[in-house]
Design an enzyme around this catalytic site. Structure first.
Site, short mmCIF file in Angstrom:
data_model
loop_
_atom_site.label_atom_id
_atom_site.label_comp_id
_atom_site.label_asym_id
_atom_site.label_seq_id
_atom_site.Cartn_x
_atom_site.Cartn_y
_atom_site.Cartn_z
CG HIS A 261 34.81 29.59 -33.73
ND1 HIS A 261 35.10 29.45 -35.07
CD2 HIS A 261 35.30 28.47 -33.13
CE1 HIS A 261 35.74 28.30 -35.27
NE2 HIS A 261 35.87 27.68 -34.10
CE LYS B 10 44.04 21.58 -38.16
NZ LYS B 10 43.31 21.82 -36.92
NE ARG C 92 31.78 21.77 -32.94
CZ ARG C 92 32.69 21.68 -33.88
NH1 ARG C 92 32.62 22.42 -34.93
NH2 ARG C 92 33.70 20.84 -33.76
CB SER D 24 36.77 26.04 -39.37
OG SER D 24 36.59 26.90 -38.27
O1 PNS Z 1 40.13 24.58 -33.18
P1 PNS Z 1 40.89 23.33 -32.81
O2 PNS Z 1 41.79 22.91 -33.97
O3 PNS Z 1 40.00 22.22 -32.34
O4 PNS Z 1 41.86 23.75 -31.59
C1 PNS Z 1 42.77 22.83 -31.06
C2 PNS Z 1 43.77 23.52 -30.12
C3 PNS Z 1 44.46 24.68 -30.80
C4 PNS Z 1 43.02 24.04 -28.90
C5 PNS Z 1 44.81 22.44 -29.66
O5 PNS Z 1 45.28 21.78 -30.79
C6 PNS Z 1 45.98 23.02 -28.88
O6 PNS Z 1 45.82 23.53 -27.80
N1 PNS Z 1 47.19 22.93 -29.47
C7 PNS Z 1 48.40 23.43 -28.86
C8 PNS Z 1 49.38 22.30 -28.57
C9 PNS Z 1 49.10 21.66 -27.24
O7 PNS Z 1 49.08 22.31 -26.21
N2 PNS Z 1 48.88 20.32 -27.23
C10 PNS Z 1 48.65 19.56 -26.01
C11 PNS Z 1 47.20 19.55 -25.60
S1 PNS Z 1 46.20 18.66 -26.72
#
Ligand code: PNS
Length: 159
Positions: free
Chosen positions: A17, A41, A90, A128
């Site tokens: 990150h 989560k 990645r 992570s």
């Molecule tokens: O680090 P991650 O867990 O891959 O990040 C995922 C994240 C936080 C970017 C994604 O889950 C997110 O944007 N969640 C917010 C809810 C949302 O907007 N969902 C609709 C789009 S998938």
């Protein structure tokens, strides 16, 4: 001024990150790191701990702001008046998940664009989750996370 939002779980932030953020600063004047508040989560660190760890890592970097958000990412973008979402890419395995999210976000708000930065090959397989798993089993992950995160990880795991 060009601004991007870099959203994620960051449980915890890794050197992968950090590397994406450093590359991101060559493309954007300011980046808002946005930690997702997701009570559904299970996480190792609380949102506050995750935000603090990222703030500590970028304490000397005025162009990085650290925040948290709940609900839809596109709504958060609207509130912050930012139209670019930054994500790191990645290994190939990321692609489908990222494509799905980018398309969903575009469906929800076509004014929000997602841009990707390829991960540094040193961190291509660092996540992570894999860092937490290795650390939980006693593995040395000190080269994969910022030093302050490494020590917090150890104390969280009771070592
Ligand atoms: O680090 P991650 O867990 O891959 O990040 C995922 C994240 C936080 C970017 C994604 O889950 C997110 O944007 N969640 C917010 C809810 C949302 O907007 N969902 C609709 C789009 S998938």
């Amino acid at each position: 001024m060009s601004v991007a939002i870099y959203p994620g779980s960051f449980d915890p932030i890794t050197n992968g990150h950090v590397s994406i953020l450093q590359s991101g600063l060559t493309c954007f004047d300011r980046i808002i790191v946005a930690v997702l508040q997701n009570p559904k989560k299970r996480s190792l660190f609380t949102v506050e701990e995750r935000v603090d760890m990222i703030r500590e890592e970028f304490a000397g970097e005025p162009n990085i702001e650290v925040d948290s958000f709940g609900g839809l990412l596109v709504d958060y973008c609207r509130r912050k008046q930012v139209r670019v979402v930054l994500r790191g890419l990645r290994a190939v395995a990321d692609f489908e998940y990222e494509l799905q999210m980018a398309n969903m976000n575009r469906h929800l708000n076509e004014d929000v664009e997602t841009v990707f930065i390829m991960a540094n090959d040193a961190y291509f397989y660092v996540s992570s989750n894999i860092v937490k798993e290795a650390a939980t089993l006693g593995g040395d992950v000190s080269r994969l996370v910022p030093p302050s995160v490494g020590s917090k990880l150890l104390s969280k795991l009771g070592r």
